[in-house]
Design an enzyme around this catalytic site. Structure first.
Site: not given
Ligand code: GLA
Length: 389
Positions: A163, A175, A39, A131, A126-128
């Site tokens: 996004e 990401d 974050h 997208s 899964a937070g990988l």
């Protein structure tokens, strides 16, 4: 526990021929992990991500008309549209691609349609960053197909803007950056304020990176993410009343929080306290890596988890359980929840010889405590977006 591997480039190539009778360009764009610095991207701090050996593969080829035909191999689902008429599809997966087309159209008009088939082994939710990988694969593919002359950094920004604007998730830049700029056996220390970055070697034969997937994604994940961003912005505004030169939490100190935030808004104060301490922790963690002191680095990962749980409050019972299960295990150098929070994975640095035993122990304990099974991914650090080999 670990699922069977599909040969995605091959499956996409043959599906493409079957559907469109054409030979496709095949692009690979990976998912990401983040070692420390959670974050921090939208607070203009540093992050320490890496691209992994799980990816989206995307086949693409031009059409003679303005049509867009998309096929998702994993969902066995189709979408049809036009390059000159873009609106949200009403289902999620096409929007990552359409959002990228929209961003590219803002820069350079696309006068041809195209066909796409894609699929991959990044578990969604899964937070990988599956997208981000799809967005970056699309941006890279269109850049190559239409010879648009865009730089890698443009592709990152296009993915993030898609996004933010088309999908509506106000994510930071980490990401997409990690997916595009990943390098084999290296972490990337990215300064999110000016987008300068250095590659940090990370090839510890004796240490493995294990992801424990809770397989939950709580419904407040997206709304809480946007809320945390707003709380951080509010902290900056409170400081700015006295110190207008402070532009982000990157510029803030704990003393400033004590003086200007603590007595005004307790919640904002604790959120900002996490961010300011995490920025420091990341820099100290990078020094640990330079010195080869993984033990100290691992301790900081546990501290990050505590901060995300108690101050930033983006963890959840399942993630806390997974960290607690390894916390006192001498074979686990460091562990914490990873990514936005409220579900997804924990990242664990584990002594190589202990991997099999640990997987079993943690999986059994998770099953007995929650009544549901978890998944484990052993990941390796791979290169970023490019042509599939
Ligand atoms: C998600 C977002 C990223 C970043 C992380 C938290 O993955 O997409 O931009 O903010 O959460 O570090």
């Amino acid at each position: 526990m670990t699922e069977p591997m599909t040969n995605y480039p091959e499956s996409i190539r043959s599906k493409f021929e079957e559907l469109f009778g054409q030979e496709a360009l095949i692009i690979r764009s990976p998912g990401r992990i983040n070692l420390i610095g959670e974050h921090l991207d939208y607070n203009l701090g540093f992050v320490l991500p890496a691209a992994i050996n799980r990816a989206i593969w995307l086949g693409i080829q031009k059409r003679d008309d303005h049509g867009i035909r998309l096929h998702s191999l994993d969902y066995d689902d189709d979408y049809q549209g036009r390059v000159d008429d873009l609106s949200p599809s009403g289902k999620l997966w096409p929007d990552y691609i359409l959002g990228v087309i929209q961003q590219i159209q803002k820069k350079i008009a696309l006068n041809h349609g195209f066909n796409i088939v894609f699929g991959g082994d990044i578990p969604p939710g899964a937070g990988l960053s599956s997208s981000a990988a799809l967005e970056c694969a699309t941006a890279f593919a269109l850049n190559e197909l239409f010879e648009l002359g865009l730089e890698r950094m443009d592709l990152v920004k296009i993915g993030q803007a898609a996004e933010n604007e088309f999908v509506g998730v106000k994510c930071g830049i980490m990401d997409q950056f990690a997916s595009v700029f990943g390098r084999k056996e290296h972490l990337i220390r990215l300064d999110c304020r000016n987008l300068s970055y250095v590659y940090v070697p990370f090839l510890a034969e004796e240490i493995k990176i294990l992801l424990f997937d809770t397989r939950v994604k709580h419904s407040l994940a997206d709304s809480a993410y946007n809320e945390r961003r707003e709380e951080c912005e509010k902290g900056v505004q409170l400081i700015q009343k006295y110190l207008p030169e402070i532009k982000s939490l990157r510029d803030a100190s704990q003393e400033m929080l004590e003086s200007y935030v603590k007595n005004v808004d307790k919640t904002v104060y604790i959120r900002c306290t996490y961010v300011v301490s995490e920025i420091k922790r990341l820099l100290n963690g990078c020094e640990d890596l330079e010195k080869g002191d993984l033990i100290s680095f691992g301790k900081r990962m546990f501290e990050t988890h505590a901060g995300l749980k108690d101050l930033y409050e983006v963890s959840c019972d399942e993630l806390d359980l997974l960290v607690n299960l390894v916390k006192d295990n001498p074979d686990v150098i460091g562990a914490r929840m990873m990514g936005g929070g409220f579900g997804g994975c924990t990242i664990n640095l584990v002594k190589a010889e202990a991997v099999d035993d640990l997987m079993k122990k943690v999986s059994d304990a998770y099953l007995s405590k929650t009544g549901t099974g978890m998944l484990v991914y052993e990941v390796e650090i791979e290169g970023g977006t490019g042509y599939s080999s």
